[in-house]
Design a protein around this motif. Structure first.
Motif, PDB file in Angstrom:
ATOM      1  N   ALA A  20      64.482  38.573 -14.940  1.00 45.31           N
ATOM      2  CA  ALA A  20      63.063  38.253 -14.770  1.00 45.31           C
ATOM      3  C   ALA A  20      62.390  39.436 -14.089  1.00 45.31           C
ATOM      4  N   SER A  22      60.862  37.644  -9.072  1.00 48.50           N
ATOM      5  CA  SER A  22      61.489  36.366  -8.752  1.00 48.50           C
ATOM      6  C   SER A  22      61.204  35.996  -7.299  1.00 48.50           C
ATOM      7  N   LEU A  75      64.303  42.894 -21.354  1.00 48.22           N
ATOM      8  CA  LEU A  75      62.920  42.614 -20.978  1.00 48.22           C
ATOM      9  C   LEU A  75      61.923  43.373 -21.838  1.00 48.22           C
ATOM     10  N   CYS A 100      63.793  44.809 -11.767  1.00 50.42           N
ATOM     11  CA  CYS A 100      63.663  43.401 -12.101  1.00 50.42           C
ATOM     12  C   CYS A 100      64.714  42.621 -11.319  1.00 50.42           C
TER      13      CYS A 100
END
Length: 390
Positions: A21, A24, A184, A213
């Motif tokens: 992600a 986060s 991503l 990330c």
């Protein structure tokens, strides 16, 4: 030097990824716990039967691996904490394998993961090392971009590499990433887009840089006998190397520790570079890929630009390379970036790579590089892996 023992009887198995992600709100503990849960789920091994753990994370603090064990409710009899960034996956593999060989643990979970809050990357680079605190961050050069810009500029001047050469690697990796559900960056990248991207610190531009990330990766180390009994496809470890603070007298880094130990790697494995079916390198910047092509024996020093011009680097092309897309297109989940290539290699060698599968892959090479400290990366490692039996 004493002759090195083989890794016979020990395998790596059960590659897992906790989907990345961009940002986060979860702590690193959550990401590492999800990696452990995935290993338990996919292996069928009870948590209590995992008696060894190896952890890599930049954002686990103030905890270390010990605090994480309390958090996860585990009581392992073997525990390691490897804060070596991009070299962590290879180092974890080799140390865990030796521990299983010695009988210090039966099943070792190797996990790496980090969170990424909106401001966590700035905090990480400001506190990365004493060199960062004292020598670069106070002058506005926090993070690796400035350091790698110097390395990239020197390499281009010394060996004739061009931005088109670096771009070819980035475009090929993006092509591979389009097949990776965890990547991503899933939009195609053209060479023109690469060349036209905004500068970050000359000669580095936007697509030369990894995107921070959150995420996690993991795998298990166990005996081949145990893996067979559980019907888990295992990957054999032919040889590994690691080296730290290599060539400290070089005025600027143009080679890594792989060059010191390359011959020992291939000799111990009994596998020459020509027999390697795919390569997964640590790729925080394209110039580091060039160094690894050379220092791992795929071409001579200074010949990586020509090597790049000769090959395609896509999954179905010549010299399949960073078949997941690498960090430059998947993302850099902190220390998990040092596991990305290894986990992908395990998938390749157990026919679990899906659309990313390299046809008839039998031998893979994984290379790690980590801990950029002021002007150079300090840790390097590599592993030659071979398809095992289910």
């Amino acid at each position: 030097m004493r002759s090195r023992q083989s890794y016979d009887g020990v395998v790596a198995a059960v590659p897992v990824t906790v989907p990345y992600a961009r940002y986060s709100t979860h702590a690193a503990h959550w990401w590492l716990g999800r990696a452990l849960a995935a290993l338990i789920r996919d292996s069928g091994i009870a948590k209590a039967d995992i008696d060894g753990v190896c952890v890599s994370s930049f954002t686990l603090g103030p905890d270390t691996a010990v605090g994480l064990m309390q958090h996860l409710g585990m009581s392992p009899r073997w525990l390691d904490h490897i804060p070596m960034g991009g070299a962590s996956g290879v180092v974890a593999l080799r140390r865990a394998a030796r521990a299983v060989q010695a009988g210090d643990a039966e099943v070792i979970a190797c996990i790496a993961g980090d969170t990424n809050h909106v401001d966590s990357f700035r905090h990480t680079v400001s506190q990365f090392s004493r060199f960062a605190q004292d020598a670069v961050y106070p002058y506005g050069a926090g993070g690796p971009n400035a350091s790698f810009a110097l390395l990239t500029d020197h390499y281009m001047r010394q060996y004739g590499a061009t931005r088109e050469d670096f771009g070819k690697l980035c475009v090929a990796q993006r092509d591979n990433a389009l097949r990776n559900p965890h990547a991503l960056m899933r939009k195609p990248l053209t060479l023109a887009q690469y060349l036209d991207a905004r500068p970050i610190t000359d000669p580095i531009h936007l697509f030369d840089c990894v995107m921070p990330c959150a995420g996690a990766e993991g795998f298990l180390i166990m005996t081949e006998e145990r893996a067979s009994a559980l019907k888990l496809p295992g990957v054999r470890i032919r040889s590994t190397i690691e080296r730290h603070n290599a060539y400290p007298d070089d005025p600027i880094q143009f080679r890594g520790g792989w060059a010191m130990d390359r011959d020992a790697l291939y000799e111990h494995a009994g596998v020459p570079p020509a027999d390697v079916d795919f390569v997964e390198t640590y790729d925080d910047y394209p110039v580091i890929n060039m160094l690894q092509f050379e220092d791992l024996g795929f071409c001579a020093k200074g010949e990586a630009p020509a090597f790049v011009r000769e090959h395609r680097f896509t999954i179905d092309g010549s010299f399949p390379f960073n078949t997941s897309g690498g960090q430059l297109s998947v993302g850099q989940a902190g220390a998990a970036g040092g596991y990305l290539g290894l986990v992908q290699a395990l998938r390749q060698l157990t026919n679990a790579a899906g659309d990313m599968q390299v046809a008839d892959a039998r031998v893979g090479l994984v290379s790690g590089f980590g801990m950029i400290n002021y002007d150079r990366g300090l840790c390097s490692g590599a592993a030659l892996l071979e398809r095992g039996t289910a």
